[in-house]
Design a protein around this motif. Sequence first.
Motif, short mmCIF file in Angstrom:
data_model
loop_
_atom_site.label_atom_id
_atom_site.label_comp_id
_atom_site.label_asym_id
_atom_site.label_seq_id
_atom_site.Cartn_x
_atom_site.Cartn_y
_atom_site.Cartn_z
N GLN A 15 3.84 -8.77 6.03
CA GLN A 15 4.13 -9.08 4.63
C GLN A 15 5.60 -8.86 4.31
O GLN A 15 6.23 -9.69 3.66
N ASP A 19 7.87 -12.02 3.13
CA ASP A 19 8.44 -11.97 1.78
C ASP A 19 9.94 -12.26 1.77
O ASP A 19 10.47 -12.72 0.76
N SER A 26 5.26 -15.78 -3.03
CA SER A 26 4.54 -14.51 -3.06
C SER A 26 3.70 -14.36 -1.80
O SER A 26 3.42 -15.33 -1.11
N THR A 27 3.34 -13.12 -1.52
CA THR A 27 2.45 -12.82 -0.40
C THR A 27 1.39 -11.84 -0.87
O THR A 27 1.63 -11.03 -1.77
N THR A 28 0.24 -11.93 -0.24
CA THR A 28 -0.87 -11.03 -0.51
C THR A 28 -1.50 -10.67 0.82
O THR A 28 -1.68 -11.55 1.67
N GLN A 137 -8.91 -10.49 -0.35
CA GLN A 137 -7.74 -9.68 -0.67
C GLN A 137 -8.02 -8.22 -0.34
O GLN A 137 -9.08 -7.69 -0.65
N ASP A 140 -5.72 -2.64 -3.35
CA ASP A 140 -4.40 -2.57 -3.97
C ASP A 140 -3.43 -1.66 -3.22
O ASP A 140 -2.23 -1.95 -3.17
N GLN A 143 -1.20 -3.57 -0.78
CA GLN A 143 -0.29 -4.62 -1.23
C GLN A 143 1.14 -4.08 -1.30
O GLN A 143 1.39 -3.07 -1.93
N HIS A 144 2.04 -4.73 -0.59
CA HIS A 144 3.46 -4.34 -0.56
C HIS A 144 3.63 -2.86 -0.23
O HIS A 144 4.47 -2.16 -0.80
#
Length: 154
Positions: A15, A19, A26-28, A137, A140, A143-144
């Motif tokens: 990611q 990015d 965007s990336t997920t 997905q 959370d 993510q990033h």
Amino acid sequence: MKEAYFAAGSFWEAQLSLDAIIGVISTTVGYMGGFIPYPNYKDVISGKTGHAQTVKVLYDEDIVSYLDLVNCFFEIHDPTTLNKQGPDEGTAFRSILFYQTEEEKQIAQRAKFLYTFFNPMRKKAVSQICKAGCFYQAEDVHQHFIERQWFKLM
């Protein structure tokens, strides 16, 4: 805007690299390629679900092409190791180019062949080329992840 899916070992590092590409909107991070709906991180890394850690990339095709993203995919990880990237081992860390169209499949196949032919070690790329399926997905916290950890240190 188009989307693409890449599994290149740990989705955190992939990611971060994806990015940084100009034209990526965007990336997920999430999971793809398995057989259990709505997997979670613990089950995916155990190998019980068949999923690979995957990055969903939304990109502007007027700025960056699918071929550019595929070439980046081959640069950001070692596509010659089976089910292993750095210290991470298991099927969750396998290398996969997920395609959505026949054109993307052909681009992925050609890029894999050229990588094998031209990489300095002349090692065969073992990356799978698979039809994209359902993307789940990740939680959370994933993510990033690297960016958030880096900012905590500042």
